[in-house]
Scaffold this active site. Structure first.
Site, PDB file in Angstrom:
ATOM      1  CG  HIS A  48      -0.310  -2.577 -10.666  1.00 51.76           C
ATOM      2  ND1 HIS A  48       0.134  -2.188  -9.425  1.00 51.76           N
ATOM      3  CD2 HIS A  48      -1.097  -3.662 -10.446  1.00 51.76           C
ATOM      4  CE1 HIS A  48      -0.370  -2.987  -8.503  1.00 51.76           C
ATOM      5  NE2 HIS A  48      -1.133  -3.880  -9.101  1.00 51.76           N
ATOM      6  CD  GLU A  90      -1.569  -5.990  -6.536  1.00 52.11           C
ATOM      7  OE1 GLU A  90      -2.694  -5.534  -6.362  1.00 52.11           O
ATOM      8  OE2 GLU A  90      -0.538  -5.395  -6.149  1.00 52.11           O
ATOM      9  N   GLY A 121       0.793  -1.218   0.000  1.00 55.68           N
ATOM     10  CA  GLY A 121       0.000   0.000   0.000  1.00 55.68           C
ATOM     11  C   GLY A 121       0.824   1.265   0.000  1.00 55.68           C
ATOM     12  NE  ARG A 155      -6.800  -6.687   0.540  1.00 55.65           N
ATOM     13  CZ  ARG A 155      -6.705  -5.913  -0.534  1.00 55.65           C
ATOM     14  NH1 ARG A 155      -7.679  -5.935  -1.419  1.00 55.65           N
ATOM     15  NH2 ARG A 155      -5.673  -5.129  -0.748  1.00 55.65           N
ATOM     16  NE  ARG A 166     -10.043   1.665  -6.763  1.00 53.45           N
ATOM     17  CZ  ARG A 166      -9.290   0.994  -5.897  1.00 53.45           C
ATOM     18  NH1 ARG A 166      -9.013   1.524  -4.708  1.00 53.45           N
ATOM     19  NH2 ARG A 166      -8.794  -0.190  -6.213  1.00 53.45           N
TER      20      ARG A 166
END
Length: 449
Positions: free
Chosen positions: A207, A273, A163, A291, A334
């Protein structure tokens, strides 16, 4: 599985409750006192308050969540994402209390949550990793020696988590010497583990992540998503399938993700990832998220599957089943309570007016309604706008239309910025990497000043 406690809030709590009720499973919502009137509380079959607004005293309080499960007679727990979703101690505590944890086992989470151990698993499974240290480094001097060997720039990364916390990009020995202690302290504060490791920085990269489902024996890939459009390593827009990805590389990514997860007997939904080097199409493993991901809806659209329902079915003892992609493209935007004109400062407050886009090929996953009070205690995600169609070009046009229909008044949001991004030629062409949004924002700011 008869009664499911949803240990989360916001749009993911709403999403899980809806999937469970579709399957005939009773649902229990937990909430802080700040979320007493939240949408997920109203949608669940029953609800229980677990503490005051600060997350550490409510949604992150394992004892409070377990007590809520006992008092409501729940036999399973879905952690959503964030909060306790990747806490191995929570998964273990659920098992110790006789609760089905909807996710992988604690041992799997511990193994893959340790970034150095996960790199070792990937290497053993024949999955390429970014060149760097074989394990944690003990000092800035050791890190500098490795950096010189693999070539600057490099990244100092936290062993205990991701993160962006504990992460520093450094270009030479002097920068590394100054950044090492700061990154270690940040990693210690964020993850309780100050250890760092070194990876070469792949500067021009995409990514790309692969969605997987596993039943403890067999793992299937549910396609890939491109999540390159990021600001300060927080994803802004995601899409599936990944544009510009070499058709030879695409199946190899899925094969690598399946190989890695089968090596650990993965059970549940997860995401592997990768960084894909734009210059060579070489790909490197980054990490596994144990998750459901925020951006899971774009994979659901392309594969015509309910991934949360699949999680629940597998947690109840089911096996993975073959899934195949349709010919759709999907975007997710988002929508956050942030003010882009004020350096993306959080914008809590009351939502006075709300109009959500409707019509074909549009889905909105949200927890807000007119009158909802956006609390300063939690993350800023208000909604996810998902749009799909037969081609990427069609989807970009539909996303522009849907954003034009979206109205949120009373607080600042990222809607105007997203609309501006959708009009950029580089976005329309799918020509962007992980640094594109930061470069564009900086140029935009310089022009405005």
């Amino acid at each position: 599985m008869r009664r499911l406690l949803v240990a989360n809030r916001g749009e993911i709590a709403v999403r899980v409750i809806r999937a469970a009720r579709d399957m005939g499973i009773e649902t229990v919502a937990v909430h802080s006192s700040a979320d007493r009137d939240a949408m997920h509380v109203g949608l669940a079959d029953s609800a229980i308050e677990i503490g005051p607004p600060p997350a550490v005293r409510s949604y992150l309080d394992i004892a409070a969540v377990l007590d809520a499960a006992a008092r409501t007679g729940a036999d399973a727990v879905h952690p959503g994402y964030g909060f306790l979703a990747e806490r191995a101690d929570f998964a273990r505590a659920c098992a110790d209390h006789g609760l089905v944890f909807v996710g992988p086992g604690a041992e799997t989470m511990e193994l893959l949550g340790d970034k150095v151990a996960a790199r070792a698993v990937a290497t053993a499974a024949g999955v390429p990793v970014v060149p760097g240290s074989a394990g944690p480094v003990e000092s800035a001097a050791e890190a500098a020696a490795i950096a010189r060997a693999v070539g600057y720039p490099v990244m100092l990364k936290a062993v205990g988590g991701g993160g962006g916390r504990g992460l520093r990009v450094v270009n030479d020995d002097d920068e590394l010497a100054g950044a090492f202690g700061v990154a270690a302290r940040e990693a210690g504060a964020g993850f309780g583990d100050p250890r760092l490791y070194v990876e070469r920085c792949v500067a021009t990269a995409s990514h790309v992540e692969v969605q997987i489902l596993g039943d403890g024996t067999r793992v299937v890939a549910v396609g890939e998503r491109d999540c390159s459009l990021q600001r300060r390593r927080q994803k802004v827009i995601e899409e599936a399938p990944a544009p510009r990805l070499d058709p030879v590389v695409r199946p190899r990514l899925s094969e690598a993700a399946v190989r890695l997860c089968e090596a650990v007997g993965y059970r549940g939904a997860g995401t592997v990832e990768f960084l894909v080097d734009a210059r060579s199409d070489a790909f490197y493993f980054i990490e596994v998220n144990t998750r459901i991901q925020v951006e899971h809806p774009v994979s659901e659209i392309v594969f015509d599957v309910d991934l949360v329902a699949e999680q629940l079915r597998i947690a109840a003892g089911g096996s993975v089943r073959p899934l195949s992609a349709g010919s759709r493209h999907a975007l997710e935007l988002r929508i956050c309570a942030e003010d882009p004109a004020a350096e993306f400062a959080p914008s809590p407050g009351r939502i006075d007016g709300l109009a959500l886009p409707t019509g074909p090929w549009v889905r909105v996953d949200t927890w807000i309604e007119p009158g909802t009070v956006v609390s300063p205690y939690y993350d800023s995600l208000l909604a996810k706008l998902i749009v799909w169609g037969p081609s990427r070009a069609t989807v970009v046009h539909r996303a522009r239309r849907a954003l034009d229909e979206l109205r949120i008044t009373g607080i600042k949001t990222t809607v105007p910025l997203l609309a501006e991004i959708l009009r950029q030629g580089w976005f329309e062409a799918g020509e962007y990497d992980t640094l594109m949004l930061e470069r564009w924002l900086q140029t935009r700011e310089e022009v405005a000043s």
